[in-house]
Design a protein around this motif. Structure first.
Motif, short mmCIF file in Angstrom:
data_model
loop_
_atom_site.label_atom_id
_atom_site.label_comp_id
_atom_site.label_asym_id
_atom_site.label_seq_id
_atom_site.Cartn_x
_atom_site.Cartn_y
_atom_site.Cartn_z
N ALA A 221 4.40 -19.26 -112.24
CA ALA A 221 3.33 -19.61 -112.80
C ALA A 221 2.99 -20.78 -113.39
CB ALA A 221 3.06 -18.44 -114.01
N MET A 222 3.95 -21.52 -113.86
CA MET A 222 3.70 -22.96 -114.52
C MET A 222 3.50 -23.88 -113.44
SD MET A 222 6.49 -22.69 -117.66
CE MET A 222 5.89 -24.16 -118.38
N GLN A 223 4.20 -23.74 -112.13
CA GLN A 223 4.19 -24.58 -111.22
C GLN A 223 2.89 -24.24 -110.63
OE1 GLN A 223 6.53 -27.07 -110.51
NE2 GLN A 223 4.71 -28.05 -109.50
N ASP A 224 2.29 -23.10 -110.43
CA ASP A 224 1.19 -22.71 -109.89
C ASP A 224 0.05 -23.46 -110.46
OD1 ASP A 224 2.65 -21.38 -108.28
OD2 ASP A 224 2.21 -19.23 -108.94
N LEU A 225 0.10 -23.52 -111.83
CA LEU A 225 -0.89 -23.83 -112.63
C LEU A 225 -1.00 -25.45 -112.60
CD1 LEU A 225 -3.36 -23.34 -114.64
CD2 LEU A 225 -1.69 -23.45 -116.56
N LEU A 226 0.21 -26.10 -112.54
CA LEU A 226 0.17 -27.47 -112.44
C LEU A 226 -0.34 -27.86 -110.98
CD1 LEU A 226 3.98 -28.09 -113.43
CD2 LEU A 226 1.80 -29.14 -114.52
N ASN A 227 -0.20 -27.13 -109.89
CA ASN A 227 -0.92 -27.33 -108.75
C ASN A 227 -2.24 -26.90 -108.48
OD1 ASN A 227 1.87 -28.28 -107.88
ND2 ASN A 227 2.48 -26.25 -107.08
N ASP A 228 -2.81 -26.27 -109.58
CA ASP A 228 -3.92 -25.55 -109.18
C ASP A 228 -5.22 -27.06 -109.23
OD1 ASP A 228 -6.65 -24.47 -109.57
OD2 ASP A 228 -5.85 -22.85 -110.66
N PRO A 229 -5.78 -27.03 -108.27
CA PRO A 229 -6.69 -28.33 -108.02
C PRO A 229 -8.06 -28.05 -109.15
CG PRO A 229 -6.95 -26.80 -106.29
CD PRO A 229 -6.02 -26.31 -106.84
N GLU A 230 -8.33 -26.91 -109.56
CA GLU A 230 -9.33 -26.67 -110.55
C GLU A 230 -8.97 -27.37 -111.89
OE1 GLU A 230 -11.69 -23.13 -112.96
OE2 GLU A 230 -10.32 -22.57 -111.18
N TYR A 231 -7.70 -27.70 -112.01
CA TYR A 231 -7.19 -28.16 -113.42
C TYR A 231 -6.64 -29.51 -113.29
CZ TYR A 231 -7.86 -23.45 -115.12
OH TYR A 231 -8.74 -22.09 -115.28
N SER A 232 -6.02 -29.81 -112.12
CA SER A 232 -5.48 -31.06 -112.16
C SER A 232 -6.16 -32.31 -112.40
CB SER A 232 -4.79 -31.19 -110.67
OG SER A 232 -5.81 -31.27 -109.77
N TYR A 233 -7.72 -32.25 -112.23
CA TYR A 233 -8.20 -33.38 -112.71
C TYR A 233 -8.90 -33.44 -114.05
CZ TYR A 233 -7.55 -34.45 -107.70
OH TYR A 233 -7.20 -34.60 -106.82
N ARG A 234 -8.64 -32.43 -114.85
CA ARG A 234 -9.37 -32.34 -116.26
C ARG A 234 -8.47 -33.51 -117.02
NH1 ARG A 234 -11.13 -26.33 -117.76
NH2 ARG A 234 -11.90 -25.69 -115.83
N GLN A 235 -9.39 -34.03 -118.06
CA GLN A 235 -9.06 -35.32 -118.47
C GLN A 235 -8.96 -34.75 -120.18
OE1 GLN A 235 -12.13 -37.94 -117.06
NE2 GLN A 235 -10.26 -39.32 -116.43
N SER A 236 -9.18 -33.69 -120.60
CA SER A 236 -9.07 -33.38 -122.07
C SER A 236 -7.60 -33.74 -122.72
CB SER A 236 -9.46 -31.82 -122.30
OG SER A 236 -8.70 -31.28 -123.49
#
Length: 418
Positions: A221-236
Motif C-alpha cells: 500500500a505504501m509503495q502504491d501510494l508513492l507510485n500513484d501519479p495522482e499524488y506524485s506531483y502535489r506540492q503541499s
C-alpha cells in the motif's frame, strides 16, 4: 430534539449585512475544501466580513479559529494567538458566553498552551448549548486523546460520528485513534469511510497505507501510494513530508529525493517538523551510505537550525532536527543533549500524541551514534504505549536508521506479537 436555546440560536440572523455574510460564507466554503482548517484567503475573507459588519460575532469566532489553526499546523507564530484572542474577546463582547466562541476558546487554550483541563471545562460548558454539538464533542475527545485517555477519546469520537456520520474528518480521527491502540481492522474501516466521503485527502490515504502495513507487513500500500501519479506531483508541505518519510521506510530513495525536489522551498516549517531541505537531502543520502558527500548539507542545515533555535529556544521541532544534524556530523555530546532537551520539553506524560515523536527522534540519534542499547531502550518504551500511525510499529520496524538493530534479539522481541 432541539432545546429552546439551540432552536433560538439557529433561528437568529447572524448579520443583516449581505456583503459581510457573503464573505463569511465564501471563507467557510474555502475551509470546507481544505485539510487543516486554515487558509490565508479564508482569513482575509473573515476579516472583510467583520470590517463590513463589526457586530458579526460568528465571523470573529471563525477568524479566531483560522488563526489558532495556523499557529498549530504551521509556523507557531505567537502573533496568531494574540490575534485569535483579540477576535474572541470582540466576539464575547458582542455575545457573552456564545457556545461557538467557547468551543474556539477551548481550542485556543489546548493548541496554544496545552491547558487541557481548562479546555475541557470550556467544552463541557458549551456542549449542552452548541448548535454544532458534534464538533464540540469531537474536540473534547481529541483533547482526551492527547492527555493519554485514549479509550475515553474513542468513545467520544464514536458519539460525535453518530451525530455527524457524513464527516470525513470524524471518521479519519476515529481511525487514527483506533490505530493508536492496535485496533487496526477497525481503524481501516474508519479510514475507508473517510476516503469514501472525501477521496482527495492525501493525509487519510497516507494513514490508510500505514494501517495496511500494520495489518500485513507484506502490503504494497505504501509503495502504491508513492507510485500513484495522482499524488506524485502535489506540492503541499505536509505531503512533501509524508511522501519523503514513506519513501525512506520503503527504501525508495529516488522517490525520497523526488519529494524533496517537489517542495520548491528551502525549509519545511510545520507543526510536526522544522526541516531545512538540506537536512532532508543530507539524511536521505546518509541513509543510503553516501556519507562522504553529506557534510556540506548538514553544515548548511546546522547554520539554519542554530539561528532558529536562538530565536525560539523551546521549539522542540528545531531541537529534534538539530539533534539529527549534530548526530550526522558526529557531534555525539551535542546530539544527545539536544535530543534530551526535546524529550524533556514535551514528555509523553504531557502529550501522548506528540511526545512519543521526540523519543523516536532520540532513538534515531542514538542509533546514528552507534549507541544501540540506549536506542533500543527508547524503542521498547515506544512499543509499550499507544502511538499514532506516523510514529507507530510500522515506522519502528521499517525505519532505515534502525536497520542495524534488526538482528538484536531485543528488537525482534518487540514485534513477536505485532
Amino acid at each position: 430534539t432541539l432545546t429552546p436555546e439551540v432552536a433560538s440560536r439557529i433561528a437568529t440572523v447572524p448579520t443583516e449585512n449581505l456583503q459581510a455574510y457573503d464573505a463569511y460564507q465564501q471563507a467557510k466554503a474555502i475551509l470546507a475544501r481544505g485539510n487543516w482548517g486554515t487558509s490565508e484567503e479564508a482569513e482575509a475573507l473573515f476579516e472583510e466580513a467583520v470590517l463590513l459588519d463589526p457586530t458579526f460575532a460568528e465571523a470573529y469566532v471563525s477568524l479566531a479559529q483560522v488563526q489558532v489553526n495556523h499557529y498549530w499546523y504551521f509556523d507557531r507564530d505567537e502573533g496568531d494567538l494574540r490575534r485569535a484572542r483579540a477576535a474572541l474577546d470582540r466576539a464575547f463582547a458582542l455575545e457573552p458566553d456564545m457556545p461557538e466562541g467557547l468551543i474556539v476558546l477551548a481550542d485556543y487554550h489546548y493548541k496554544g498552551f496545552r491547558e487541557y483541563d481548562r479546555a475541557l471545562k470550556l467544552l463541557d460548558e458549551a456542549i449542552p448549548r452548541a448548535p454544532r454539538v458534534s464538533l464540540a464533542i469531537a474536540r473534547r475527545a481529541i483533547i482526551l486523546r492527547r492527555s493519554g485517555r485514549v479509550e475515553a477519546s474513542i468513545s467520544g469520537l464514536r458519539e460525535a460520528m453518530e451525530l455527524d456520520p457524513l464527516s470525513a474528518v470524524r471518521h479519519y480521527t476515529l481511525g487514527q485513534t483506533l490505530n493508536m491502540v492496535g485496533r487496526y481492522e477497525e481503524a481501516r474501516d474508519s479510514f475507508d469511510q473517510s476516503i469514501a466521503l472525501n477521496s482527495n485527502d492525501y493525509t487519510v490515504h497516507t494513514a490508510r497505507a500505514y494501517n495496511l502495513r500494520a495489518i500485513d507487513p507484506a502490503s504494497t500500500a505504501m509503495q502504491d501510494l508513492l507510485n500513484d501519479p495522482e499524488y506524485s506531483y502535489r506540492q503541499s508541505r505536509f505531503w512533501v513530508i509524508y511522501r519523503w518519510r514513506m519513501a525512506l521506510l520503503e527504501g525508495d530513495y529516488e522517490a525520497a529525493m523526488d519529494s524533496i525536489s517537489k517542495s520548491g522551498e528551502n525549509l519545511i516549517d510545520l507543526n510536526q517538523a522544522f526541516y531545512p531541505i538540506d537536512l532532508m537531502s543530507g539524511l536521505t543520502e546518509y541513509l543510503i551510505g553516501k556519507r562522504d558527500t553529506t557534510g556540506p548539507l548538514f553544515e548548511s542545515a546546522k547554520v539554519i537550525l542554530e539561528r532558529a533555535l536562538r530565536q525560539s529556544p523551546d521549539d522542540v521541532r528545531i531541537l529534534d532536527a538539530l539533534a539529527l544534524t549534530y548526530a550526522a556530523l558526529g557531534d555525539a555530546e551535542q546530539a544527545k543533549a539536544t535530543a534530551d532537551a526535546a524529550v524533556a520539553l514535551s514528555p509523553i506524560e504531557l502529550d501522548s500524541v506528540g511526545g512519543p515523536s521526540h523519543v523516536l527522534n532520540r532513538a534515531r540519534v542514538l542509533a546514528m551514534l552507534g549507541e544501540e542499547d540506549a536506542a533500543l531502550e527508547d524503542l521498547q518504551t515506544l512499543m509499550s504505549i499507544p502511538l499514532v500511525w506516523m510514529i507507530g510499529p510500522v515506522v519502528i520496524r521499517n525505519d532505515p536508521t534502525f536497520s542495524h538493530l534488526h538482528e538484536r534479539p531485543e528488537f525482534r522481541a518487540m514485534f513477536r506479537d505485532r
